[in-house]
Write a protein that holds these residues in place. Structure first.
Motif, short mmCIF file in Angstrom:
data_model
loop_
_atom_site.label_atom_id
_atom_site.label_comp_id
_atom_site.label_asym_id
_atom_site.label_seq_id
_atom_site.Cartn_x
_atom_site.Cartn_y
_atom_site.Cartn_z
N UNK A 1 -7.05 6.49 9.95
CA UNK A 1 -6.12 5.40 10.13
C UNK A 1 -4.86 5.70 9.33
N UNK A 2 -3.75 5.59 9.99
CA UNK A 2 -2.47 5.89 9.35
C UNK A 2 -2.09 4.84 8.33
N UNK A 3 -1.53 5.25 7.23
CA UNK A 3 -1.10 4.34 6.18
C UNK A 3 0.34 3.93 6.41
N UNK A 4 0.65 2.67 6.14
CA UNK A 4 2.00 2.19 6.34
C UNK A 4 2.62 1.71 5.04
N UNK A 5 1.99 0.77 4.34
CA UNK A 5 2.61 0.20 3.15
C UNK A 5 1.63 0.21 1.99
N UNK A 6 2.07 0.59 0.81
CA UNK A 6 1.27 0.53 -0.41
C UNK A 6 2.03 -0.34 -1.40
N UNK A 7 1.33 -1.30 -1.99
CA UNK A 7 1.97 -2.16 -2.99
C UNK A 7 1.38 -1.86 -4.35
N UNK A 8 2.20 -1.67 -5.36
CA UNK A 8 1.71 -1.55 -6.72
C UNK A 8 2.32 -2.68 -7.53
N UNK A 9 2.12 -2.68 -8.84
CA UNK A 9 2.54 -3.80 -9.67
C UNK A 9 4.05 -3.94 -9.74
N UNK A 10 4.81 -2.94 -9.43
CA UNK A 10 6.26 -3.00 -9.57
C UNK A 10 7.00 -3.03 -8.25
N UNK A 11 6.52 -2.34 -7.25
CA UNK A 11 7.35 -2.25 -6.06
C UNK A 11 6.55 -1.99 -4.81
N UNK A 12 7.25 -2.05 -3.73
CA UNK A 12 6.70 -1.70 -2.45
C UNK A 12 6.98 -0.22 -2.23
N UNK A 13 5.93 0.55 -1.98
CA UNK A 13 6.11 1.97 -1.72
C UNK A 13 5.61 2.22 -0.32
N UNK A 14 6.45 2.65 0.54
CA UNK A 14 6.02 2.95 1.89
C UNK A 14 5.31 4.29 1.83
N UNK A 15 4.04 4.30 2.29
CA UNK A 15 3.21 5.46 2.06
C UNK A 15 2.45 5.87 3.32
N UNK A 16 2.39 7.13 3.57
CA UNK A 16 1.63 7.63 4.71
C UNK A 16 0.40 8.41 4.28
N UNK A 17 0.10 8.49 3.00
CA UNK A 17 -1.00 9.33 2.57
C UNK A 17 -1.83 8.75 1.43
N UNK A 18 -1.74 7.49 1.15
CA UNK A 18 -2.50 6.95 0.04
C UNK A 18 -3.94 6.68 0.45
N UNK A 19 -4.81 6.52 -0.53
CA UNK A 19 -6.19 6.17 -0.23
C UNK A 19 -6.45 4.76 -0.72
N UNK A 20 -6.63 3.85 0.19
CA UNK A 20 -6.90 2.47 -0.16
C UNK A 20 -5.67 1.74 -0.66
N UNK A 21 -5.82 0.48 -0.93
CA UNK A 21 -4.84 -0.44 -1.52
C UNK A 21 -3.79 -0.92 -0.53
N UNK A 22 -4.12 -1.00 0.72
CA UNK A 22 -3.19 -1.50 1.73
C UNK A 22 -3.77 -2.71 2.44
N UNK A 23 -2.89 -3.59 2.90
CA UNK A 23 -3.28 -4.67 3.80
C UNK A 23 -2.54 -4.40 5.10
N UNK A 24 -3.30 -4.07 6.14
CA UNK A 24 -2.73 -3.67 7.43
C UNK A 24 -3.30 -4.55 8.54
N UNK A 25 -2.53 -4.70 9.60
CA UNK A 25 -2.96 -5.49 10.74
C UNK A 25 -2.95 -4.63 12.00
N UNK A 26 -4.00 -4.79 12.79
CA UNK A 26 -4.07 -4.11 14.08
C UNK A 26 -3.00 -4.68 15.02
N UNK A 27 -2.77 -5.98 14.91
CA UNK A 27 -1.80 -6.66 15.77
C UNK A 27 -0.53 -6.98 15.00
N UNK A 28 0.58 -7.09 15.71
CA UNK A 28 1.84 -7.45 15.04
C UNK A 28 1.85 -8.91 14.59
N UNK A 29 2.80 -9.24 13.76
CA UNK A 29 3.00 -10.62 13.31
C UNK A 29 4.06 -11.33 14.13
#
Length: 188
Positions: A1-29
């Protein structure tokens, strides 16, 4: 599954290779009737605290082309602005038009958006909150959600249920992660 957004304590990091720590949706908002457009988002935005930049340009069909640069990676996204109640959200997915193969899905990340002149604040859904609920086996009222194999929180609710859930959330509450604050960088 492709990674889109990673959030840490300071900022939003757009990430395509992180392991875990994302909230993703199959459907759009959003759906075709709820997409909005704000020309004030266009421009170069800098988060000096995290040495991150966003270049936001107009895309096709009321979308935004977003090029991000962060110390750990650089990439491109497509964003759609939508209003839910009195709040606005930026739904981001991997850049449209790129063939990522049959087994990679263009998952969505929802970012609460506040734009005040030359200040842009983006807040992702809180991975910590979702993971805690899901690991404890507590259902999230109004949403279908699970942890995927890589421990990402995966929302599988249809568009209308996702929008209904977002509509009743306090954007300053625990269901949203730490915001990233960007300042518009003016041309010299």
């Amino acid at each position: 599954v492709e990674r889109v957004i990673k959030a840490d304590a300071r900022c939003l990091v757009v990430s395509a290779a992180s392991s875990g720590c994302l909230v993703l949706s199959v459907n759009p908002g959003y759906d075709e009737t709820t997409i909005t457009w704000d020309p004030n988002l266009i421009g170069r935005w800098v988060d000096a605290d995290d040495n991150a930049t966003l270049q936001i340009d107009r895309g096709e069909w009321n979308s935004y082309r977003i090029h991000y640069i962060h110390p750990i990676e650089t990439g491109d996204l497509t964003g759609y602005l939508t209003a839910i109640g009195n709040e606005r959200y930026l739904d981001v997915i991997p850049a449209r038009g790129e063939d990522r193969g049959s087994f990679l899905l263009p998952l969505h990340a929802m970012l609460h958006l506040r734009l005040d002149g030359d200040r842009l604040v983006l807040a992702p859904l809180s991975y910590e909150w979702f993971a805690e609920q899901l690991r404890a086996g507590r259902p999230i009222a109004g949403l279908n959600a699970t942890l995927d194999q890589k421990e990402n929180a995966l929302l599988v609710s249809p568009v209308d249920r996702l929008r209904d859930w977002l509509r009743i959330q306090s954007v300053d509450g625990p269901r949203f992660g730490a915001p990233a604050t960007f300042a518009r960088q003016r041309s010299r």
